[in-house]
Design a protein around this motif. Structure first.
Motif, PDB file in Angstrom:
ATOM      1  N   ASP A  88       1.446  -5.585   1.767  1.00  0.00           N
ATOM      2  CA  ASP A  88       0.555  -6.309   2.133  1.00  0.00           C
ATOM      3  C   ASP A  88       1.411  -7.840   2.584  1.00  0.00           C
ATOM      4  O   ASP A  88       1.666  -8.394   1.883  1.00  0.00           O
ATOM      5  CB  ASP A  88      -0.481  -6.785   0.936  1.00  0.00           C
ATOM      6  N   GLU A  89       1.019  -7.999   3.761  1.00  0.00           N
ATOM      7  CA  GLU A  89       1.781  -8.971   4.403  1.00  0.00           C
ATOM      8  C   GLU A  89       1.087 -10.457   4.045  1.00  0.00           C
ATOM      9  O   GLU A  89       1.667 -11.569   4.379  1.00  0.00           O
ATOM     10  CB  GLU A  89       1.813  -9.200   5.900  1.00  0.00           C
ATOM     11  N   GLU A  90       0.102 -10.584   3.470  1.00  0.00           N
ATOM     12  CA  GLU A  90      -0.731 -11.653   3.213  1.00  0.00           C
ATOM     13  C   GLU A  90      -0.920 -12.035   1.824  1.00  0.00           C
ATOM     14  O   GLU A  90      -1.076 -13.088   1.449  1.00  0.00           O
ATOM     15  CB  GLU A  90      -2.064 -11.682   4.035  1.00  0.00           C
ATOM     16  N   GLN A  91      -0.900 -10.989   1.003  1.00  0.00           N
ATOM     17  CA  GLN A  91      -1.085 -11.086  -0.470  1.00  0.00           C
ATOM     18  C   GLN A  91      -0.077 -10.795  -1.374  1.00  0.00           C
ATOM     19  O   GLN A  91       0.493  -9.664  -1.173  1.00  0.00           O
ATOM     20  CB  GLN A  91      -2.392 -10.783  -0.928  1.00  0.00           C
ATOM     21  N   PRO A  92       0.427 -11.598  -2.275  1.00  0.00           N
ATOM     22  CA  PRO A  92       1.362 -10.993  -3.269  1.00  0.00           C
ATOM     23  C   PRO A  92       0.780  -9.886  -4.109  1.00  0.00           C
ATOM     24  O   PRO A  92      -0.242  -9.594  -4.221  1.00  0.00           O
ATOM     25  CB  PRO A  92       1.455 -12.259  -3.934  1.00  0.00           C
ATOM     26  N   PHE A  93       1.725  -8.911  -4.425  1.00  0.00           N
ATOM     27  CA  PHE A  93       1.813  -7.993  -5.288  1.00  0.00           C
ATOM     28  C   PHE A  93       0.957  -8.194  -6.706  1.00  0.00           C
ATOM     29  O   PHE A  93       1.322  -9.456  -7.216  1.00  0.00           O
ATOM     30  CB  PHE A  93       3.084  -7.218  -5.759  1.00  0.00           C
ATOM     31  N   SER A  96       4.400  -7.934 -11.144  1.00  0.00           N
ATOM     32  CA  SER A  96       5.711  -8.548 -11.087  1.00  0.00           C
ATOM     33  C   SER A  96       6.385  -8.156 -12.143  1.00  0.00           C
ATOM     34  O   SER A  96       6.164  -7.395 -13.043  1.00  0.00           O
ATOM     35  CB  SER A  96       5.566  -9.943 -10.672  1.00  0.00           C
ATOM     36  N   GLY A 115       6.565 -12.141   5.659  1.00  0.00           N
ATOM     37  CA  GLY A 115       5.559 -12.508   4.612  1.00  0.00           C
ATOM     38  C   GLY A 115       5.909 -11.268   3.648  1.00  0.00           C
ATOM     39  O   GLY A 115       5.856 -11.462   2.342  1.00  0.00           O
ATOM     40  N   HIS A 119       6.808 -11.258  -0.560  1.00  0.00           N
ATOM     41  CA  HIS A 119       6.026 -10.946  -1.516  1.00  0.00           C
ATOM     42  C   HIS A 119       6.781  -9.775  -2.204  1.00  0.00           C
ATOM     43  O   HIS A 119       6.774  -9.365  -3.476  1.00  0.00           O
ATOM     44  CB  HIS A 119       4.867 -10.303  -1.029  1.00  0.00           C
ATOM     45  N   GLY A 122       9.264 -11.493  -4.480  1.00  0.00           N
ATOM     46  CA  GLY A 122       8.228 -12.041  -5.687  1.00  0.00           C
ATOM     47  C   GLY A 122       7.853 -10.981  -6.616  1.00  0.00           C
ATOM     48  O   GLY A 122       7.670 -11.482  -7.987  1.00  0.00           O
ATOM     49  N   ALA A 123       8.134  -9.606  -6.385  1.00  0.00           N
ATOM     50  CA  ALA A 123       7.639  -8.811  -7.353  1.00  0.00           C
ATOM     51  C   ALA A 123       8.710  -8.291  -8.120  1.00  0.00           C
ATOM     52  O   ALA A 123       8.591  -7.509  -9.200  1.00  0.00           O
ATOM     53  CB  ALA A 123       7.100  -7.373  -6.547  1.00  0.00           C
TER      54      ALA A 123
END
Length: 247
Positions: A88-93, A96, A115, A119, A122-123
């Motif tokens: 998802d290019e807009e929402q973080p997973f 994590s 993006g 994400h 960030g995971a």
């Protein structure tokens, strides 16, 4: 000032529909799977070379479960993400802390790959490894030539723009991956006809998902493209692999 929105090159609905179809075809006997198999086997080899033994892994796009099964057999807890929705290019997973995050053939049709890579990073837990494999810019030269021949003096957008090694390195730099590495390799596949190639592309979720695709080929254009592609033609897929860490 907010950063400008990335250009809308791909249609998310078409991408998801293509991958849903590929998910269904994956359950049929003889479904084409050589690209994902190659990517999964390559990731396993990289993990062995790096001596990275993840305790928990996030896998995106492992449609046939090749990598999931290999990691689970080594005692790794695997969190598999639907290949259709993928990154998802807009929402973080939502989860994590992973030691490993892998994306197989899920990055190349996103409007905001940076993006998605952010994400993905960030995971990871600190010290975690990220690997993303996709079809790169050197892919499908025979198909591109056949489409240009069929369109004649009025070429239409039929194949996706693809990421090359240089662009891949720039993406990783912008996404903040540590110790980034980008490499590529070629996979040659022989096809009996253009129809055979198109069938394999559909089965592997690689059909056109441009937001503004060209008009459908006419029967005459299909005949021209088929003749230009030929029989017993060897097509090339360039596999691009992005690797980095979260420090």
């Amino acid at each position: 000032m907010d950063a400008p929105a990335p250009p809308r090159i791909f249609a998310a609905a078409r991408r998801i529909a293509n991958r849903r179809r590929a998910d269904k075809l994956a359950r049929t006997d003889g479904a084409a799977r050589y690209l994902l198999d190659d990517m999964a086997e390559d990731v396993a080899e990289r993990l062995a070379f790096l001596r990275h033994e993840p305790g928990n892994a996030l896998l995106i796009g492992d449609r046939f479960g090749v990598l999931s099964n290999a990691l689970a057999a080594r005692g790794c807890t695997v969190h598999a993400v639907d290949a259709a929705t993928g990154l998802d290019e807009e929402q973080p997973f939502p989860a994590s802390g992973f030691d490993l995050a892998v994306s197989l053939s899920a990055l190349d049709t996103l409007n905001d790959p940076v993006g998605a890579l952010i994400h993905m990073r960030g995971a990871l837990a600190p010290g975690g490894l990220a690997i993303a494999s996709l079809c790169g810019a050197g892919s499908l030269p025979a198909l591109r030539t056949a489409m240009l021949t069929a369109d004649g003096d009025r070429p239409a957008p039929r194949l996706h723009p693809m990421i090359d090694v240089r662009a891949g390195a720039a993406l990783l730099q912008r996404a903040g991956w540590a110790n980034p590495v980008v490499d590529n390799r070629s996979l040659a596949v022989r096809f009996s006809s253009l129809t055979s190639l198109v069938s394999d592309l559909r089965a592997q979720g690689l059909s056109n998902c441009l937001a503004r695709p060209g008009p459908p080929l006419t029967r005459a254009q299909v005949a021209i493209a088929s003749e230009a592609f030929g029989q017993g033609t060897t097509e090339t897929f360039e596999i691009l692999t992005l690797t980095g860490w979260r420090l």
